[in-house]
Write a protein that holds these residues in place. Sequence first.
Motif, PDB file in Angstrom:
ATOM      1  N   PHE A 190       0.671  -1.182   0.017  1.00 28.02           N
ATOM      2  CA  PHE A 190      -0.120  -0.003   0.190  1.00 28.02           C
ATOM      3  C   PHE A 190       0.908   1.112   0.063  1.00 28.02           C
ATOM      4  N   ARG A 191       2.012   1.194   0.461  1.00 25.77           N
ATOM      5  CA  ARG A 191       2.848   2.538   0.465  1.00 25.77           C
ATOM      6  C   ARG A 191       3.232   2.803  -0.863  1.00 25.77           C
ATOM      7  N   LYS A 226      -6.067  -1.773 -10.183  1.00 25.97           N
ATOM      8  CA  LYS A 226      -5.453  -2.416 -11.292  1.00 25.97           C
ATOM      9  C   LYS A 226      -4.386  -3.343 -10.809  1.00 25.97           C
ATOM     10  N   PHE A 227      -3.172  -2.659 -10.075  1.00 28.87           N
ATOM     11  CA  PHE A 227      -2.289  -3.514  -9.584  1.00 28.87           C
ATOM     12  C   PHE A 227      -2.489  -4.870  -8.880  1.00 28.87           C
ATOM     13  N   TYR A 228      -3.531  -4.539  -8.018  1.00 30.20           N
ATOM     14  CA  TYR A 228      -3.956  -5.793  -7.051  1.00 30.20           C
ATOM     15  C   TYR A 228      -4.621  -6.799  -7.744  1.00 30.20           C
ATOM     16  N   ILE A 233      -7.925   0.085   0.843  1.00 30.34           N
ATOM     17  CA  ILE A 233      -6.239   0.636   0.606  1.00 30.34           C
ATOM     18  C   ILE A 233      -6.237   1.906   0.987  1.00 30.34           C
ATOM     19  N   GLU A 234      -7.241   2.756   1.104  1.00 32.37           N
ATOM     20  CA  GLU A 234      -7.266   4.079   1.572  1.00 32.37           C
ATOM     21  C   GLU A 234      -7.033   4.040   3.326  1.00 32.37           C
ATOM     22  N   ARG A 235      -7.764   2.961   3.826  1.00 27.66           N
ATOM     23  CA  ARG A 235      -7.725   2.796   5.267  1.00 27.66           C
ATOM     24  C   ARG A 235      -6.325   2.268   5.808  1.00 27.66           C
ATOM     25  N   CYS A 236      -5.573   1.525   4.984  1.00 29.89           N
ATOM     26  CA  CYS A 236      -4.175   1.163   5.158  1.00 29.89           C
ATOM     27  C   CYS A 236      -3.240   2.607   5.110  1.00 29.89           C
ATOM     28  N   VAL A 237      -3.494   3.287   4.032  1.00 34.24           N
ATOM     29  CA  VAL A 237      -2.632   4.400   3.976  1.00 34.24           C
ATOM     30  C   VAL A 237      -2.915   5.459   4.727  1.00 34.24           C
ATOM     31  N   VAL A 238      -4.181   5.776   5.344  1.00 34.85           N
ATOM     32  CA  VAL A 238      -4.662   6.729   6.321  1.00 34.85           C
ATOM     33  C   VAL A 238      -3.961   6.400   7.693  1.00 34.85           C
ATOM     34  N   LEU A 239      -4.268   5.067   8.041  1.00 36.89           N
ATOM     35  CA  LEU A 239      -3.490   4.555   9.085  1.00 36.89           C
ATOM     36  C   LEU A 239      -2.204   4.709   9.398  1.00 36.89           C
ATOM     37  N   GLU A 240      -1.355   4.344   8.302  1.00 39.31           N
ATOM     38  CA  GLU A 240      -0.104   4.363   8.352  1.00 39.31           C
ATOM     39  C   GLU A 240       0.286   5.945   8.414  1.00 39.31           C
ATOM     40  N   ASN A 253       4.771   7.532  -0.878  1.00 34.74           N
ATOM     41  CA  ASN A 253       4.777   7.468  -2.404  1.00 34.74           C
ATOM     42  C   ASN A 253       3.855   8.555  -2.964  1.00 34.74           C
ATOM     43  N   PHE A 254       3.561   9.654  -2.284  1.00 34.47           N
ATOM     44  CA  PHE A 254       2.616  10.714  -3.034  1.00 34.47           C
ATOM     45  C   PHE A 254       3.249  11.629  -3.820  1.00 34.47           C
ATOM     46  N   PRO A 255       2.793  12.208  -4.994  1.00 34.98           N
ATOM     47  CA  PRO A 255       3.701  12.951  -5.782  1.00 34.98           C
ATOM     48  C   PRO A 255       3.862  14.322  -5.314  1.00 34.98           C
ATOM     49  N   SER A 256       3.234  14.753  -4.266  1.00 36.92           N
ATOM     50  CA  SER A 256       3.861  15.964  -3.453  1.00 36.92           C
ATOM     51  C   SER A 256       3.098  16.022  -2.458  1.00 36.92           C
ATOM     52  N   GLN A 257       3.635  17.025  -1.262  1.00 35.21           N
ATOM     53  CA  GLN A 257       3.376  17.169   0.028  1.00 35.21           C
ATOM     54  C   GLN A 257       1.821  17.716  -0.091  1.00 35.21           C
ATOM     55  N   THR A 258       1.459  18.564  -1.147  1.00 34.57           N
ATOM     56  CA  THR A 258       0.261  19.197  -1.355  1.00 34.57           C
ATOM     57  C   THR A 258      -0.940  18.012  -1.481  1.00 34.57           C
ATOM     58  N   PHE A 259      -0.400  17.122  -2.465  1.00 35.23           N
ATOM     59  CA  PHE A 259      -1.420  15.986  -2.805  1.00 35.23           C
ATOM     60  C   PHE A 259      -1.679  15.214  -1.515  1.00 35.23           C
ATOM     61  N   PHE A 260      -0.662  14.839  -0.692  1.00 29.58           N
ATOM     62  CA  PHE A 260      -0.844  14.256   0.405  1.00 29.58           C
ATOM     63  C   PHE A 260      -1.805  14.982   1.395  1.00 29.58           C
ATOM     64  N   GLY A 261      -1.524  16.243   1.533  1.00 30.59           N
ATOM     65  CA  GLY A 261      -2.342  16.916   2.280  1.00 30.59           C
ATOM     66  C   GLY A 261      -3.770  16.872   2.297  1.00 30.59           C
ATOM     67  N   LYS A 262      -4.090  16.873   0.824  1.00 31.28           N
ATOM     68  CA  LYS A 262      -5.404  16.941   0.418  1.00 31.28           C
ATOM     69  C   LYS A 262      -6.122  15.668   0.695  1.00 31.28           C
ATOM     70  N   TYR A 263      -5.229  14.527   0.337  1.00 34.13           N
ATOM     71  CA  TYR A 263      -5.652  13.177   0.394  1.00 34.13           C
ATOM     72  C   TYR A 263      -6.087  13.034   2.093  1.00 34.13           C
TER      73      TYR A 263
END
Length: 301
Positions: A212-213, A219-221, A248-255, A275-285
């Motif tokens: 998940f990181r 599609k990958f899974y 998948i989202e649950r694992c990402v947010v938990l971590e 593995n987010f493309p940017s800090q801004t994208f991570f913050g919004k997610y």
Amino acid sequence: MIQYFNWLPQLEALPNVDSIENELVIFRYSDIKQTLLDGKPVNYELIRTPHKFDFFMFVEHMQGSVKVKIDMEEYDVDGPYNVLKLAPGQIISLENMSADFDAYVIIMSKRFIESLMVFINGSVPLRIGAIQSKPIEHCEPEDAPTFELIYRAVRNCLKDRANPYRLQVVQHIIMALFYSSERLRDVEKSEGPRSNADVLSKEFLVLVKEHFRRERQLKFYADKLCITPRYLSRVVKESTGSSAAEWIERCVVLEARALLKSTNMTIQQISDELNFPSQTFFGKYFKRRVGMSPKEYRRIG
């Protein structure tokens, strides 16, 4: 990074602990409490922060109270006859442990559990770390002597160092615990045989915990499981009540939550770690799913 502990080798060396071949460790908490407070094998304060370990833990709570955080969810353990079942990779922290807290503890390596699964061969639903298993269960008072009997039988077997088959005997004692459990038999009756959807969902969740990181696309899974993304989403929803994307989202947010709470990593470093493309994208997610920004979440403590 969240601290990842492998306590088996260190615990094996402690007095009042019985063990075998780095596969299983068993002890009563009160017997080793002072050693832990003295900083061996790990400083007691460290286990108060979120961390992971690489083994299964089965705890029969006897007395006292403690607040346990498991995957960032709080559980108050107070009163006797509680059983905690913890699996490798879960995020654990202990808080507010009372001075009179005590418990029987059995720690088993992943290899030990895998060997049990070979013998059991699916005939008993081994629920430690299962998709929707409860990490803490309240047992009836009449169940407590059964676990204490198993505990004493395992310890007595481990003390018999002249027996070359100690490991095999212990395996069968632990198997007897699963086979003799009325609760497990009730689960078997109510659920029936596992469906293909259950099997596929379990395989999916194993892959998610591993990738998940770096991978958040269905599609990958689906490709890994040789099925279509639409079929994967449908069967996971059918089996678990949550969609594949939600898992998948649950694992990402938990971590992310655990890294924000338990490390000094910057938000940019956490964004890179996941593995987010940017800090801004991570913050919004993060804000879309948690309701606040990573900075706000860290500040509230």
